[in-house]
Design an enzyme around this catalytic site. Structure first.
Site, short mmCIF file in Angstrom:
data_model
loop_
_atom_site.label_atom_id
_atom_site.label_comp_id
_atom_site.label_asym_id
_atom_site.label_seq_id
_atom_site.Cartn_x
_atom_site.Cartn_y
_atom_site.Cartn_z
N VAL A 49 14.59 -57.83 -61.92
CA VAL A 49 15.91 -57.82 -61.30
C VAL A 49 16.81 -58.89 -61.89
CG1 VAL A 49 17.16 -58.26 -59.14
CG2 VAL A 49 15.15 -56.79 -59.12
N GLU A 50 16.27 -60.09 -62.03
CA GLU A 50 17.11 -61.23 -62.41
C GLU A 50 17.56 -61.20 -63.88
OE1 GLU A 50 18.48 -63.32 -60.55
OE2 GLU A 50 17.42 -63.01 -58.67
N SER A 51 16.68 -60.76 -64.79
CA SER A 51 17.05 -60.85 -66.20
C SER A 51 16.48 -59.73 -67.07
CB SER A 51 16.59 -62.20 -66.77
OG SER A 51 15.17 -62.29 -66.78
#
Length: 213
Positions: free
Chosen positions: A101-103
């Site tokens: 999700v983050e990167s």
């Protein structure tokens, strides 16, 4: 070269950090003078993805491409992920999901100068000025502690850094070095990245085997 440091609110900020954190005023002025206001950041934060309704937001992250890439990523780093799971009792699946999700598993870490992002939001985005001034302070403390050049680090438009997209305050509190040597490298060292994400959950009270929410 004057830029931000000519502003009274920035000078007040500098004075506070000199008194509160023991920073050298000349170093702060030199460092912050290099920061540039970025209108693209102000545009981005005015329309965050997180404001979308769930049925639209979900499609950005729960899709075939990200799931397939996640399986490959997990396979490629199975040993280090298992080690983090063993050390912190946080499932490897959760660590992988967060990084997806983050990167996008480290592929999209952001191309903004962290200093530019934090200065722009701290002093040109009134709705959250207090939050971002605190994060700017944390960032400068982080750079001092780890001997980072403040102008050298890149991240998201909000100043989030590395594969787990930690804000400076989160880096200082939760990032860990897997071998206890040097600074935690949340940009390129996967063992540090996995341990840091797991530690974040561990410190926040993750209970093995319990419900996620």
């Amino acid at each position: 070269r004057v830029g931000y440091i000519a502003r009274p609110d920035v000078q007040t900020f500098i004075s506070r950090l000199v008194k509160q954190d023991g920073f050298d005023k000349e170093w702060l002025e030199k460092t912050l003078a290099d920061a540039k206001k970025k209108d693209t950041i102000l545009t981005a934060i005015a329309k965050p993805y997180e404001s979308k309704p769930w049925y639209q937001y979900k499609q950005l992250f729960v899709n075939a491409a990200r799931i397939s890439a996640g399986v490959d990523f997990w396979d490629a780093h199975a040993q280090a992920l298992a080690s983090a799971q063993q050390s912190y009792a946080v499932p490897a699946s959760i660590i992988v999901a967060i990084l997806g999700v983050e990167s996008f598993y480290g592929r999209q870490k952001g191309g903004y100068q962290v200093l530019d992002a934090l200065m722009t939001l701290a002093f040109d985005y009134p709705p959250r000025a207090g939050f971002f001034q605190n994060e700017l302070e944390q960032y400068l403390l982080l750079c001092r502690e780890q001997s980072f050049d403040p102008a050298s680090l890149t991240g998201s438009y909000a100043g989030a850094m590395g594969a787990p997209q930690f804000m400076p305050d989160s880096y200082r509190q939760y990032a860990v070095s897997s071998d206890s040597r040097g600074h935690p490298d949340i940009w390129n060292n996967w063992a540090d990245i996995f341990d840091s994400v797991a530690n974040y959950f561990h410190v926040h009270g993750w209970r093995p085997g319990d419900l996620i929410a």
